[in-house]
Design a protein around this motif. Structure first.
Motif, PDB file in Angstrom:
ATOM      1  N   GLN A  79      -3.632  -4.243  -9.341  1.00 57.27           N
ATOM      2  CA  GLN A  79      -3.332  -2.896  -8.857  1.00 57.27           C
ATOM      3  C   GLN A  79      -4.621  -2.090  -8.878  1.00 57.27           C
ATOM      4  O   GLN A  79      -5.413  -2.186  -9.805  1.00 57.27           O
ATOM      5  CB  GLN A  79      -2.244  -2.233  -9.697  1.00 57.27           C
ATOM      6  N   LEU A  80      -4.851  -1.336  -7.823  1.00 55.75           N
ATOM      7  CA  LEU A  80      -6.071  -0.552  -7.736  1.00 55.75           C
ATOM      8  C   LEU A  80      -5.869   0.612  -6.786  1.00 55.75           C
ATOM      9  O   LEU A  80      -4.921   0.647  -6.022  1.00 55.75           O
ATOM     10  CB  LEU A  80      -7.252  -1.420  -7.272  1.00 55.75           C
ATOM     11  N   ARG A  81      -6.809   1.561  -6.874  1.00 54.74           N
ATOM     12  CA  ARG A  81      -6.795   2.724  -5.988  1.00 54.74           C
ATOM     13  C   ARG A  81      -8.114   2.785  -5.228  1.00 54.74           C
ATOM     14  O   ARG A  81      -9.177   2.588  -5.798  1.00 54.74           O
ATOM     15  CB  ARG A  81      -6.609   4.000  -6.791  1.00 54.74           C
ATOM     16  N   ILE A  82      -7.988   3.046  -3.935  1.00 55.99           N
ATOM     17  CA  ILE A  82      -9.149   3.205  -3.065  1.00 55.99           C
ATOM     18  C   ILE A  82      -9.009   4.549  -2.363  1.00 55.99           C
ATOM     19  O   ILE A  82      -7.941   4.858  -1.834  1.00 55.99           O
ATOM     20  CB  ILE A  82      -9.224   2.079  -2.010  1.00 55.99           C
ATOM     21  N   PRO A  83     -10.076   5.347  -2.341  1.00 56.07           N
ATOM     22  CA  PRO A  83      -9.991   6.619  -1.608  1.00 56.07           C
ATOM     23  C   PRO A  83      -9.599   6.378  -0.145  1.00 56.07           C
ATOM     24  O   PRO A  83     -10.167   5.510   0.524  1.00 56.07           O
ATOM     25  CB  PRO A  83     -11.411   7.190  -1.697  1.00 56.07           C
ATOM     26  N   LYS A  84      -8.624   7.114   0.312  1.00 58.12           N
ATOM     27  CA  LYS A  84      -8.146   6.980   1.687  1.00 58.12           C
ATOM     28  C   LYS A  84      -9.175   7.604   2.615  1.00 58.12           C
ATOM     29  O   LYS A  84      -9.502   8.776   2.499  1.00 58.12           O
ATOM     30  CB  LYS A  84      -6.800   7.695   1.817  1.00 58.12           C
ATOM     31  N   ILE A 102       0.847  -1.192   0.000  1.00 57.91           N
ATOM     32  CA  ILE A 102       0.000   0.000   0.000  1.00 57.91           C
ATOM     33  C   ILE A 102       0.881   1.240   0.000  1.00 57.91           C
ATOM     34  O   ILE A 102       1.775   1.392   0.827  1.00 57.91           O
ATOM     35  CB  ILE A 102      -0.920   0.017   1.234  1.00 57.91           C
ATOM     36  N   GLU A 103       0.631   2.122  -0.955  1.00 59.00           N
ATOM     37  CA  GLU A 103       1.282   3.428  -1.026  1.00 59.00           C
ATOM     38  C   GLU A 103       0.194   4.490  -1.012  1.00 59.00           C
ATOM     39  O   GLU A 103      -0.909   4.250  -1.488  1.00 59.00           O
ATOM     40  CB  GLU A 103       2.050   3.594  -2.348  1.00 59.00           C
ATOM     41  N   VAL A 104       0.526   5.661  -0.498  1.00 63.34           N
ATOM     42  CA  VAL A 104      -0.409   6.776  -0.545  1.00 63.34           C
ATOM     43  C   VAL A 104      -0.051   7.625  -1.760  1.00 63.34           C
ATOM     44  O   VAL A 104       1.083   8.073  -1.903  1.00 63.34           O
ATOM     45  CB  VAL A 104      -0.362   7.614   0.742  1.00 63.34           C
ATOM     46  N   ILE A 105      -1.011   7.792  -2.668  1.00 64.24           N
ATOM     47  CA  ILE A 105      -0.850   8.643  -3.839  1.00 64.24           C
ATOM     48  C   ILE A 105      -2.018   9.624  -3.836  1.00 64.24           C
ATOM     49  O   ILE A 105      -3.181   9.203  -3.903  1.00 64.24           O
ATOM     50  CB  ILE A 105      -0.826   7.820  -5.150  1.00 64.24           C
ATOM     51  N   GLU A 106      -1.676  10.902  -3.738  1.00 66.14           N
ATOM     52  CA  GLU A 106      -2.685  11.948  -3.593  1.00 66.14           C
ATOM     53  C   GLU A 106      -3.557  11.606  -2.388  1.00 66.14           C
ATOM     54  O   GLU A 106      -3.050  11.447  -1.295  1.00 66.14           O
ATOM     55  CB  GLU A 106      -3.471  12.139  -4.888  1.00 66.14           C
ATOM     56  N   ASP A 107      -4.869  11.463  -2.543  1.00 65.96           N
ATOM     57  CA  ASP A 107      -5.742  11.114  -1.426  1.00 65.96           C
ATOM     58  C   ASP A 107      -6.228   9.681  -1.530  1.00 65.96           C
ATOM     59  O   ASP A 107      -7.290   9.323  -1.005  1.00 65.96           O
ATOM     60  CB  ASP A 107      -6.948  12.065  -1.378  1.00 65.96           C
TER      61      ASP A 107
END
Length: 194
Positions: free
Chosen positions: A169-174, A125-130
């Motif tokens: 690979q995916l993005r989930i709003p933090k 897990i990495e933080v990218i933007e929000d």
């Protein structure tokens, strides 16, 4: 099988659907006296009628014959306590916040037992933007892949379906703390805390 309990359920479900004994009997091409006999516990439906009766009353045949329609205990609305069911044939996902009997592809499905991921099994897990950007070095072929990833907080579950031969690979709003949950088609259901 206790005919009195079966009869009580037939009556309860029939009246919930605002049907008379005659209306139920007409739909099944039987006499209303037969329905009356069932409801008084003086007999049970013939095996050949059970499927049609369960469809008309919108009840599982097993529940009908057991004479038990006890309601589920609700887990208080905490989505982190959601139960996951995954069909081993088609990878269909079902969720429930209480007890359930789930079937898919003609088979009963058992609740998946969630296991805490070991260090080497965790998703990266990495933080990218929000957003949390989530990846993993996991096989993603038709025989062995991650079928879905979910993020559960106290009030919601977000599910992202994955497919074989895709890069995982995916993005989930933090947003706050929660559980990251995923299902491996070979090893089962895992979680890690965020």
């Amino acid at each position: 099988m206790q005919t009195i309990n079966v009869g009580k359920i037939i009556r309860e479900l029939r009246t919930e659907r605002e049907m008379t004994q005659k209306q139920l009997a007409d739909k099944m091409n039987i006499s209303d006296k037969t329905v009356s006999k069932w409801e008084r516990g003086l007999g049970c439906p013939d095996v050949s009628l059970l499927s049609e009766l369960s469809d008309l009353l919108e009840v599982d045949i097993g529940k009908l014959l057991s004479g038990d329609l006890a309601p589920n205990d609700f887990v208080g609305g905490n989505m982190k306590k959601t139960k996951y069911y995954v069909c081993p044939m088609c990878q269909n996902i079902s969720l429930c916040t209480g007890e359930a009997e789930v079937s898919c592809c003609g088979r009963k499905i058992d609740q998946q037992q969630m296991q805490k991921a070991e260090k080497n099994e965790m998703l990266s897990i990495e933080v990218i933007e929000d957003d949390w950007y989530i990846t993993v070095a996991h096989p993603m072929n038709k025989e062995h892949y991650i079928s879905f990833v979910a993020f559960a907080t106290g009030d919601r579950v977000q599910i992202i379906k994955q497919y074989p031969e895709w890069d995982m690979q995916l993005r989930i709003p933090k947003r706050g703390h929660g559980m990251l949950i995923w299902y491996c088609t070979r090893h089962g259901l895992f979680y890690q805390l965020l």
